[in-house]
Design a protein around this motif. Structure first.
Motif, PDB file in Angstrom:
ATOM      1  N   ALA A 404       0.818  -1.212   0.000  1.00  0.00           N
ATOM      2  CA  ALA A 404       0.000   0.000   0.000  1.00  0.00           C
ATOM      3  C   ALA A 404       0.850   1.261   0.000  1.00  0.00           C
ATOM      4  CB  ALA A 404      -0.929  -0.016   1.208  1.00  0.00           C
ATOM      5  N   VAL A 405       2.115   1.175   0.475  1.00  0.00           N
ATOM      6  CA  VAL A 405       2.997   2.347   0.510  1.00  0.00           C
ATOM      7  C   VAL A 405       3.446   2.703  -0.907  1.00  0.00           C
ATOM      8  CG1 VAL A 405       5.214   3.242   1.335  1.00  0.00           C
ATOM      9  CG2 VAL A 405       3.757   1.887   2.864  1.00  0.00           C
ATOM     10  N   THR A 406       3.879   1.704  -1.671  1.00  0.00           N
ATOM     11  CA  THR A 406       4.366   1.953  -3.029  1.00  0.00           C
ATOM     12  C   THR A 406       3.254   1.885  -4.067  1.00  0.00           C
ATOM     13  OG1 THR A 406       4.865  -0.389  -3.431  1.00  0.00           O
ATOM     14  CG2 THR A 406       6.594   0.940  -2.408  1.00  0.00           C
ATOM     15  N   GLY A 407       2.124   1.262  -3.694  1.00  0.00           N
ATOM     16  CA  GLY A 407       1.023   1.124  -4.635  1.00  0.00           C
ATOM     17  C   GLY A 407       1.288   0.128  -5.741  1.00  0.00           C
ATOM     18  N   LYS A 408       2.130  -0.873  -5.482  1.00  0.00           N
ATOM     19  CA  LYS A 408       2.494  -1.842  -6.513  1.00  0.00           C
ATOM     20  C   LYS A 408       1.999  -3.249  -6.150  1.00  0.00           C
ATOM     21  CE  LYS A 408       4.732   1.286  -8.862  1.00  0.00           C
ATOM     22  NZ  LYS A 408       4.196   1.823 -10.140  1.00  0.00           N
ATOM     23  N   ILE A 409       1.578  -3.953  -7.193  1.00  0.00           N
ATOM     24  CA  ILE A 409       1.165  -5.349  -7.083  1.00  0.00           C
ATOM     25  C   ILE A 409       2.271  -6.215  -7.680  1.00  0.00           C
ATOM     26  CG2 ILE A 409      -0.551  -7.068  -7.781  1.00  0.00           C
ATOM     27  CD1 ILE A 409      -2.498  -4.661  -8.224  1.00  0.00           C
ATOM     28  N   MET A 410       2.679  -7.263  -6.961  1.00  0.00           N
ATOM     29  CA  MET A 410       3.679  -8.200  -7.477  1.00  0.00           C
ATOM     30  C   MET A 410       3.029  -9.559  -7.701  1.00  0.00           C
ATOM     31  SD  MET A 410       6.482  -6.411  -7.716  1.00  0.00           S
ATOM     32  CE  MET A 410       7.384  -7.823  -8.354  1.00  0.00           C
ATOM     33  N   LEU A 411       3.264 -10.120  -8.890  1.00  0.00           N
ATOM     34  CA  LEU A 411       2.781 -11.451  -9.220  1.00  0.00           C
ATOM     35  C   LEU A 411       3.966 -12.374  -9.469  1.00  0.00           C
ATOM     36  CD1 LEU A 411       0.027 -10.618 -11.894  1.00  0.00           C
ATOM     37  CD2 LEU A 411      -0.227 -10.674  -9.405  1.00  0.00           C
ATOM     38  N   ALA A 412       3.823 -13.639  -9.087  1.00  0.00           N
ATOM     39  CA  ALA A 412       4.832 -14.662  -9.387  1.00  0.00           C
ATOM     40  C   ALA A 412       4.121 -15.933  -9.802  1.00  0.00           C
ATOM     41  CB  ALA A 412       5.721 -14.926  -8.177  1.00  0.00           C
ATOM     42  N   GLY A 413       4.740 -16.676 -10.731  1.00  0.00           N
ATOM     43  CA  GLY A 413       4.109 -17.918 -11.143  1.00  0.00           C
ATOM     44  C   GLY A 413       4.757 -18.548 -12.355  1.00  0.00           C
ATOM     45  N   ARG A 423       7.996 -11.555 -19.281  1.00  0.00           N
ATOM     46  CA  ARG A 423       8.199 -11.298 -17.855  1.00  0.00           C
ATOM     47  C   ARG A 423       8.702 -12.525 -17.080  1.00  0.00           C
ATOM     48  NH1 ARG A 423       8.418  -6.938 -19.390  1.00  0.00           N
ATOM     49  NH2 ARG A 423       7.617  -5.014 -18.472  1.00  0.00           N
ATOM     50  N   GLU A 424       8.914 -13.662 -17.655  1.00  0.00           N
ATOM     51  CA  GLU A 424       9.648 -14.801 -17.068  1.00  0.00           C
ATOM     52  C   GLU A 424       9.205 -15.182 -15.651  1.00  0.00           C
ATOM     53  OE1 GLU A 424      11.879 -16.865 -18.332  1.00  0.00           O
ATOM     54  OE2 GLU A 424      11.973 -15.904 -20.304  1.00  0.00           O
ATOM     55  N   GLY A 425       7.918 -14.993 -15.329  1.00  0.00           N
ATOM     56  CA  GLY A 425       7.415 -15.501 -14.049  1.00  0.00           C
ATOM     57  C   GLY A 425       7.252 -14.482 -12.944  1.00  0.00           C
ATOM     58  N   VAL A 426       7.714 -13.252 -13.107  1.00  0.00           N
ATOM     59  CA  VAL A 426       7.501 -12.193 -12.118  1.00  0.00           C
ATOM     60  C   VAL A 426       7.180 -10.901 -12.851  1.00  0.00           C
ATOM     61  CG1 VAL A 426       8.515 -10.779 -10.286  1.00  0.00           C
ATOM     62  CG2 VAL A 426       9.001 -13.224 -10.366  1.00  0.00           C
ATOM     63  N   VAL A 427       6.113 -10.216 -12.402  1.00  0.00           N
ATOM     64  CA  VAL A 427       5.740  -8.949 -13.022  1.00  0.00           C
ATOM     65  C   VAL A 427       5.259  -7.990 -11.942  1.00  0.00           C
ATOM     66  CG1 VAL A 427       3.344  -9.667 -13.487  1.00  0.00           C
ATOM     67  CG2 VAL A 427       4.395  -7.886 -14.892  1.00  0.00           C
ATOM     68  N   MET A 428       5.531  -6.708 -12.149  1.00  0.00           N
ATOM     69  CA  MET A 428       5.046  -5.660 -11.258  1.00  0.00           C
ATOM     70  C   MET A 428       3.920  -4.916 -11.971  1.00  0.00           C
ATOM     71  SD  MET A 428       7.070  -2.342  -9.652  1.00  0.00           S
ATOM     72  CE  MET A 428       8.148  -3.314  -8.591  1.00  0.00           C
ATOM     73  N   LEU A 429       2.779  -4.758 -11.275  1.00  0.00           N
ATOM     74  CA  LEU A 429       1.631  -4.062 -11.841  1.00  0.00           C
ATOM     75  C   LEU A 429       1.338  -2.793 -11.053  1.00  0.00           C
ATOM     76  CD1 LEU A 429      -0.908  -7.005 -12.388  1.00  0.00           C
ATOM     77  CD2 LEU A 429       0.877  -6.197 -13.937  1.00  0.00           C
ATOM     78  N   ASN A 430       0.788  -1.828 -11.740  1.00  0.00           N
ATOM     79  CA  ASN A 430       0.227  -0.661 -11.086  1.00  0.00           C
ATOM     80  C   ASN A 430      -1.158  -1.011 -10.540  1.00  0.00           C
ATOM     81  OD1 ASN A 430       2.440   1.139 -11.863  1.00  0.00           O
ATOM     82  ND2 ASN A 430       1.638   0.917 -13.947  1.00  0.00           N
ATOM     83  N   THR A 431      -1.729  -0.120  -9.735  1.00  0.00           N
ATOM     84  CA  THR A 431      -3.014  -0.431  -9.108  1.00  0.00           C
ATOM     85  C   THR A 431      -4.149  -0.567 -10.126  1.00  0.00           C
ATOM     86  OG1 THR A 431      -3.286   1.933  -8.683  1.00  0.00           O
ATOM     87  CG2 THR A 431      -2.449   0.582  -6.876  1.00  0.00           C
ATOM     88  N   ASP A 436       4.097  -2.283 -14.893  1.00  0.00           N
ATOM     89  CA  ASP A 436       5.104  -1.260 -14.607  1.00  0.00           C
ATOM     90  C   ASP A 436       6.358  -1.629 -15.410  1.00  0.00           C
ATOM     91  OD1 ASP A 436       7.144   0.348 -13.601  1.00  0.00           O
ATOM     92  OD2 ASP A 436       6.347   0.346 -11.574  1.00  0.00           O
ATOM     93  N   ASP A 437       6.630  -0.884 -16.460  1.00  0.00           N
ATOM     94  CA  ASP A 437       7.735  -1.212 -17.351  1.00  0.00           C
ATOM     95  C   ASP A 437       9.104  -0.879 -16.774  1.00  0.00           C
ATOM     96  OD1 ASP A 437       6.352  -2.372 -19.535  1.00  0.00           O
ATOM     97  OD2 ASP A 437       5.686  -0.373 -20.165  1.00  0.00           O
ATOM     98  N   LEU A 438       9.148  -0.133 -15.672  1.00  0.00           N
ATOM     99  CA  LEU A 438      10.445   0.137 -15.048  1.00  0.00           C
ATOM    100  C   LEU A 438      11.057  -1.148 -14.509  1.00  0.00           C
ATOM    101  CD1 LEU A 438      12.643   2.059 -13.944  1.00  0.00           C
ATOM    102  CD2 LEU A 438      11.214   2.341 -11.896  1.00  0.00           C
ATOM    103  N   PHE A 439      10.202  -2.047 -13.992  1.00  0.00           N
ATOM    104  CA  PHE A 439      10.672  -3.310 -13.422  1.00  0.00           C
ATOM    105  C   PHE A 439      10.743  -4.353 -14.527  1.00  0.00           C
ATOM    106  CE2 PHE A 439      10.047  -7.457 -11.420  1.00  0.00           C
ATOM    107  CZ  PHE A 439      10.976  -7.411 -10.403  1.00  0.00           C
ATOM    108  N   GLN A 440      11.954  -4.719 -14.899  1.00  0.00           N
ATOM    109  CA  GLN A 440      12.183  -5.709 -15.957  1.00  0.00           C
ATOM    110  C   GLN A 440      12.785  -6.970 -15.336  1.00  0.00           C
ATOM    111  OE1 GLN A 440      11.561  -5.484 -19.307  1.00  0.00           O
ATOM    112  NE2 GLN A 440      10.715  -3.407 -19.219  1.00  0.00           N
TER     113      GLN A 440
END
Length: 539
Positions: A404-413, A423-431, A436-440
């Motif tokens: 909730a501080v950064t407002g980012k969702i992290m997925l793994a799978g 994204r090879e199994g991990v991606v960062m999403l905005n709310t 989020d293309d900054l996280f590669q």
């Protein structure tokens, strides 16, 4: 009649056969004597052997020189390689009894190896110093004997910990421990919990109501030997079952006590498993693997037989604080049951501040709407079509976390692409669900990531079954920067085995930033642990 000559011939033949047998045995023994162990014999011939159990110094940072005691390398100078946990080190000096190397960049704690003429010579373990270290002051050393699924910080600063275990810090010999335990902020066992015999099955989630009481969900059929739970129940502040004495039908009027029963006060549950529970406005929303909502009609029941009210509800249901089903959520008044839900399993989810729920799993549609392994649910249970995930993931999503501080969702799978982007199994999403293309996230080798979480400072923790990341040895655990590269100085730890399921940010006994990791893991930094560890993250 057998002649003497014939007898002599037979004796001579038997003697010859015995002689041949002896010769064969001797021949075999001689052949066995010439068989050489290609590894053992090679080592003896090369004359290389580590001596001593430690380097000098026994730990060091990147770029520091470290000396190992090893015999026989001097004559092979320039012909061998030295590795620290599979990462090649620069060789500084060699003598007939030592070798001095520089701790390589990106090295992590682990075993040492000399590779010479195709043979490997294994040396002592070496600890690489960095910004990440197990907090030795944390009192949970042996931990639990089974997975820890959830950790809830109480108003007093202690932690209610739930899972699939029946022991914590070897306390089970004196106090029953089944799926729930209270620990201090420093990991010490607290004996104030009144859970009695605890749960008969795994507890997967715990949340707190405004009253201070707790809602727990999971594989729960009974609590403290009290039957009648269906995947979810309510506990008092002290961890005891919130129970009520009620009147029931007495089929034996001559026994007045048969007209009463003690049952769980929370009268509601599911036929199946409650994976996640969320509390908002004193209502409890449940996600899981279930097909029906169930409650009891106690006024029509006896002590031995309970009349049940069953409503078809797939994977999602909302209840009031007493367990009554909320028919304004995920309920079709025409069919008098819930909507279709996902065409595959829900694995996890989180609730936003506005009450909407983001869920992940193996489904590709939800309530008949395309939703590739991720969906956002409105407060009425309908699919939120404004959640902009596009084509979603091309494989199952195993884990989801939200900061909730950064407002980012992290997925793994087990996916390779998300909304058409590698994204090879991990991606960062905005709310709003966009990537989020900054996280590669870069290439993993050896396994699938099973957990990802962004900390308040922007760094990202990842666990899984992998062996390397972007060509760097990382054995199951790593810390990344906001752009997805390995965070400098934060990847010195060695082998990790298992899966992190929850991260709680805290401080160490010295006041340094730290995280408590819980889950289903038995090794962290090459050391055996029991599904819980506190890790310092120095700045």
């Amino acid at each position: 009649m057998i002649s003497i000559n014939t007898l002599n011939i037979r004796v001579n033949l038997m003697s010859l056969l015995l002689l041949l047998l002896v010769l064969v045995q001797v021949s075999c023994k001689k052949k066995e004597g010439f068989v050489v162990d290609p590894y053992g014999g090679g080592k003896l011939a090369l004359g290389v052997k580590f001596i001593g159990d430690e380097a000098s110094p026994s730990s060091g940072s990147t770029g520091e020189e470290v000396t190992f005691k090893i015999n026989g390398l001097a004559k092979y100078q320039g012909k061998f390689d030295f590795f620290i946990n599979e990462t090649k080190a620069e060789i500084v000096t060699v003598s007939d009894s030592t070798v001095t190397v520089k701790v390589p960049e990106n090295a992590s704690s682990g075993g040492t190896t000399v590779l010479l003429e195709g043979q490997s010579f294994f040396g002592p373990k070496f600890s690489v110093d960095g910004k990440v270290a197990v907090d030795a002051s944390f009192k949970a050393v042996n931990g639990t004997n089974g997975p820890i699924y959830d950790l809830y910080k109480t108003p007093s600063g202690d932690y209610m910990m739930v899972g699939s275990f029946n022991n914590f810090e070897n306390q089970a010999a004196t106090v029953p421990i089944n799926g729930i335990v209270l620990i201090s902020r420093d990991g010490a066992f607290q004996n104030s919990l009144k859970a009695g015999k605890g749960s008969d099955g795994s507890i997967l989630s715990i949340n707190r109501l405004n009253s201070g009481k707790y809602i727990v969900g999971g594989f729960i059929n009974s609590y403290n030997k009290r039957l009648g739970m269906n995947g979810i129940t309510r506990l008092n502040v002290d961890g005891s079952l919130d129970s009520t004495r009620i009147r029931v039908v007495n089929v034996k009027p001559d026994i007045p006590g048969m007209g009463f029963d003690t049952v769980a006060t929370f009268n509601g549950g599911v036929f199946g498993v409650a994976y996640r529970t969320f509390v908002r406005d004193n209502k409890i929303t449940v996600l899981g693997s279930f097909t029906h909502y169930v409650k009891y009609f106690y006024e029509r029941s006896t002590r031995d037989f309970k009349v049940t009210d069953i409503t078809g509800m797939n994977q999602m249901v909302r209840m009031t604080e007493d367990g009554t089903m909320d028919s304004t959520f995920n309920y079709n008044p025409d069919t008098k049951q819930g909507y279709a839900g996902g065409n595959g399993s829900i694995y996890d989810g989180f609730m936003q501040a506005d009450g909407k729920i983001v869920a992940i799993g193996s489904f590709t549609t939800f309530n008949g709407v395309p939703a590739n392994h991720i969906v956002r649910i409105n407060t009425d249970g309908s699919v939120d079509k404004t959640f902009n995930t596009g084509s979603g993931a091309d494989g199952p999503v195993i884990s989801i976390t939200y900061n909730a501080v950064t407002g980012k969702i992290m997925l793994a799978g087990a996916f390779k692409n998300f909304n058409g982007k590698p994204r090879e199994g991990v991606v960062m999403l905005n709310t709003n669900g966009t990537v989020d293309d900054l996280f590669q996230f870069n290439q993993l080798v050896g396994g699938v990531p099973n957990f990802a979480h962004q900390l308040n400072n922007g760094k990202v923790l990842v666990s899984g079954g992998f062996n390397s990341y972007h060509g760097v040895i990382r054995q199951g655990f790593m810390i990344l920067g906001q752009n997805g590269t390995l965070a400098a100085g934060y990847n010195n730890t060695g082998a990790f085995e298992g899966q992190v399921l929850k991260v709680v940010e805290t401080t160490s006994a010295l006041g340094n930033p730290a995280v408590i990791l819980v889950g289903a893991f038995n090794k962290f930094n090459n050391t055996r642990v029991g599904n819980i560890v506190r890790v310092e993250l120095k700045q």
